[in-house]
Design an enzyme around this catalytic site. Sequence first.
Site, mmCIF file in Angstrom:
data_model
loop_
_atom_site.group_PDB
_atom_site.id
_atom_site.type_symbol
_atom_site.label_atom_id
_atom_site.label_comp_id
_atom_site.label_asym_id
_atom_site.label_seq_id
_atom_site.Cartn_x
_atom_site.Cartn_y
_atom_site.Cartn_z
ATOM 1 N N LYS A 8 5.116 -17.296 10.502
ATOM 2 C CA LYS A 8 6.520 -17.104 10.116
ATOM 3 C C LYS A 8 7.300 -18.406 10.207
ATOM 4 O O LYS A 8 7.030 -19.237 11.083
ATOM 5 C CB LYS A 8 7.191 -16.061 11.027
ATOM 6 C CG LYS A 8 6.382 -14.793 11.204
ATOM 7 C CD LYS A 8 7.087 -13.751 12.052
ATOM 8 C CE LYS A 8 6.111 -12.682 12.499
ATOM 9 N NZ LYS A 8 5.356 -13.022 13.711
ATOM 10 N N TYR A 32 6.505 -18.967 18.251
ATOM 11 C CA TYR A 32 5.730 -18.578 19.433
ATOM 12 C C TYR A 32 5.072 -19.790 20.114
ATOM 13 O O TYR A 32 4.552 -19.661 21.225
ATOM 14 C CB TYR A 32 4.623 -17.560 19.085
ATOM 15 C CG TYR A 32 5.089 -16.291 18.408
ATOM 16 C CD1 TYR A 32 6.435 -15.924 18.386
ATOM 17 C CD2 TYR A 32 4.183 -15.441 17.785
ATOM 18 C CE1 TYR A 32 6.860 -14.768 17.751
ATOM 19 C CE2 TYR A 32 4.601 -14.274 17.153
ATOM 20 C CZ TYR A 32 5.944 -13.955 17.135
ATOM 21 O OH TYR A 32 6.367 -12.809 16.499
ATOM 22 N N ASP A 77 -1.253 -11.897 13.858
ATOM 23 C CA ASP A 77 0.156 -12.220 13.607
ATOM 24 C C ASP A 77 0.628 -13.300 14.578
ATOM 25 O O ASP A 77 0.539 -13.124 15.794
ATOM 26 C CB ASP A 77 1.012 -10.965 13.795
ATOM 27 C CG ASP A 77 2.475 -11.219 13.480
ATOM 28 O OD1 ASP A 77 2.852 -11.100 12.298
ATOM 29 O OD2 ASP A 77 3.247 -11.570 14.404
ATOM 30 N N HIS A 83 11.228 -15.541 9.282
ATOM 31 C CA HIS A 83 11.271 -14.856 10.578
ATOM 32 C C HIS A 83 12.576 -14.074 10.775
ATOM 33 O O HIS A 83 12.563 -12.941 11.242
ATOM 34 C CB HIS A 83 11.089 -15.891 11.700
ATOM 35 C CG HIS A 83 10.554 -15.327 12.972
ATOM 36 N ND1 HIS A 83 9.688 -16.012 13.778
ATOM 37 C CD2 HIS A 83 10.747 -14.138 13.585
ATOM 38 C CE1 HIS A 83 9.370 -15.275 14.837
ATOM 39 N NE2 HIS A 83 10.010 -14.137 14.744
HETATM 40 P P1 NAP Z 1 4.071 -4.537 21.893
HETATM 41 O O1 NAP Z 1 2.843 -4.763 21.081
HETATM 42 O O2 NAP Z 1 4.958 -3.392 21.560
HETATM 43 O O3 NAP Z 1 3.699 -4.389 23.432
HETATM 44 C C1 NAP Z 1 2.895 -5.313 24.111
HETATM 45 C C2 NAP Z 1 2.712 -4.807 25.532
HETATM 46 O O4 NAP Z 1 2.000 -3.563 25.518
HETATM 47 C C3 NAP Z 1 1.934 -5.755 26.411
HETATM 48 O O5 NAP Z 1 2.622 -5.882 27.632
HETATM 49 C C4 NAP Z 1 0.587 -5.049 26.642
HETATM 50 O O6 NAP Z 1 0.111 -5.292 27.947
HETATM 51 C C5 NAP Z 1 0.954 -3.592 26.484
HETATM 52 N N1 NAP Z 1 -0.170 -2.801 25.925
HETATM 53 C C6 NAP Z 1 -0.885 -3.040 24.821
HETATM 54 N N2 NAP Z 1 -1.784 -2.077 24.601
HETATM 55 C C7 NAP Z 1 -1.643 -1.185 25.617
HETATM 56 C C8 NAP Z 1 -2.287 0.030 25.939
HETATM 57 N N3 NAP Z 1 -3.257 0.533 25.174
HETATM 58 N N4 NAP Z 1 -1.888 0.690 27.076
HETATM 59 C C9 NAP Z 1 -0.900 0.193 27.869
HETATM 60 N N5 NAP Z 1 -0.255 -0.975 27.608
HETATM 61 C C10 NAP Z 1 -0.618 -1.650 26.476
HETATM 62 O O7 NAP Z 1 5.009 -5.854 21.922
HETATM 63 P P2 NAP Z 1 5.129 -7.247 21.154
HETATM 64 O O8 NAP Z 1 4.042 -8.159 21.499
HETATM 65 O O9 NAP Z 1 6.508 -7.730 21.383
HETATM 66 O O10 NAP Z 1 5.004 -6.865 19.596
HETATM 67 C C11 NAP Z 1 3.811 -6.943 18.867
HETATM 68 C C12 NAP Z 1 3.779 -8.178 17.985
HETATM 69 O O11 NAP Z 1 4.817 -8.163 17.011
HETATM 70 C C13 NAP Z 1 4.042 -9.493 18.740
HETATM 71 O O12 NAP Z 1 2.980 -9.861 19.577
HETATM 72 C C14 NAP Z 1 4.330 -10.421 17.590
HETATM 73 O O13 NAP Z 1 3.145 -10.826 16.950
HETATM 74 C C15 NAP Z 1 5.175 -9.513 16.681
HETATM 75 N N6 NAP Z 1 6.642 -9.667 16.880
HETATM 76 C C16 NAP Z 1 7.413 -10.065 15.824
HETATM 77 C C17 NAP Z 1 8.795 -10.194 15.968
HETATM 78 C C18 NAP Z 1 9.631 -10.605 14.799
HETATM 79 O O14 NAP Z 1 10.825 -10.918 14.980
HETATM 80 N N7 NAP Z 1 9.080 -10.625 13.600
HETATM 81 C C19 NAP Z 1 9.405 -9.929 17.193
HETATM 82 C C20 NAP Z 1 8.596 -9.510 18.261
HETATM 83 C C21 NAP Z 1 7.224 -9.372 18.076
HETATM 84 P P3 NAP Z 1 -1.431 -5.721 28.207
HETATM 85 O O15 NAP Z 1 -1.575 -7.112 27.653
HETATM 86 O O16 NAP Z 1 -1.550 -5.642 29.680
HETATM 87 O O17 NAP Z 1 -2.287 -4.722 27.492
#
Ligand code: NAP
Length: 315
Positions: free
Chosen positions: A121, A96, A91, A154
């Site tokens: 997006k 980004y 994704d 988005h």
């Molecule tokens: P997330 O996946 O909820 O959290 C990422 C965090 O979790 C990172 O700091 C990572 O640190 C930690 N993490 C991952 N696996 C772990 C584990 N097994 N144990 C402990 N910590 C862990 O947050 P996000 O990146 O914001 O959301 C996911 C994806 O959704 C994004 O990357 C993006 O592609 C998409 N997104 C879309 C929108 C939208 O508006 N459509 C908005 C936000 C995000 P480490 O790297 O140290 O593991």
Amino acid sequence: MDTKNQQNQIKRRDFLQKSAVFATSAVLLPFFSDHAYGASNRPKNNKAIPTVKLNNGLAMPVLGFGTYSLRGEICERSVADAIAAGYRLIDTASRYGNEIFVGSGIKKSGIEREELFITSKLWVDDAGYEKSKIAFETSLNKLGTGYLDLYLIHRPRGDFKGSWRMMEELHKEGKIKAIGISNFTPAQYDDLMSVAKIKPAINQIETHAFFQEKDPFNYFSKHDVRTEAWAPFAEGRNGLFTNQTLADIGKKHHKSNAQVSLRWHYQRGIVAIPRTVQKAHMAENLNIFDFKLSESEMKAISALDLNVSQFPEWT
Ligand code: NAP
């Protein structure tokens, strides 16, 4: 077979061997055949990540890899590592600023294009019929993947109806396999549907234990629009990785809070796209297909809902 073909075959075999750790550890149990996703197809690569059928028939992995905030070498390396670990859904978004690095990570992995499911997006500044075409082509050129599997609006801002019209055309031309939306409320979806010829396949929204979006989830499910969770861990906010309820449940299954969270998304029928730069976390987050949360465990997680976004800065 010529030398180039032989080299490609060897590269591919090496890649599959590296991925085998996950393939053997994540066993598909019989109950998956009738779980919340309905019939699930095995991906072509025979990996253990189940797929869900979108409303246009396209198979989408139920678990993917998020790339928000990853840039440069770390983005390229993380994407390649994630693919080697077994992820097939990646994704990204023009917003980004990393599509070029995601594209080079994909190339570095050596995997065949058709084995992947690539999402990008359209950002709000590019909303509208004409602008969205340029934005799409720019994204595609940066990614270098020939086509997109999924392209999302988005955020529901600006002329998103004009964008949708263009996305419908690009879909018909075969440049995008499925089109969808992100951060849309049911009312905004209804507004879009007043002009849409094609129904969105996906609505990607903030969803995690503390913000479960139960009503929108039910509404979109009723309309056959699959929910995809962004920030499935709430980026760890509100203490998700140390939450006692998740930890107590995890203890019973020998799983971490992250794994319990992802399993809960999966059993709700929600596609999740966790992000991590750590190989150990990549493997951990994939290892959710060998246990099942009971009804009472699902209820205990349901009770964690605060019904409040953990990202007020983005609303
Ligand atoms: P997330 O996946 O909820 O959290 C990422 C965090 O979790 C990172 O700091 C990572 O640190 C930690 N993490 C991952 N696996 C772990 C584990 N097994 N144990 C402990 N910590 C862990 O947050 P996000 O990146 O914001 O959301 C996911 C994806 O959704 C994004 O990357 C993006 O592609 C998409 N997104 C879309 C929108 C939208 O508006 N459509 C908005 C936000 C995000 P480490 O790297 O140290 O593991």
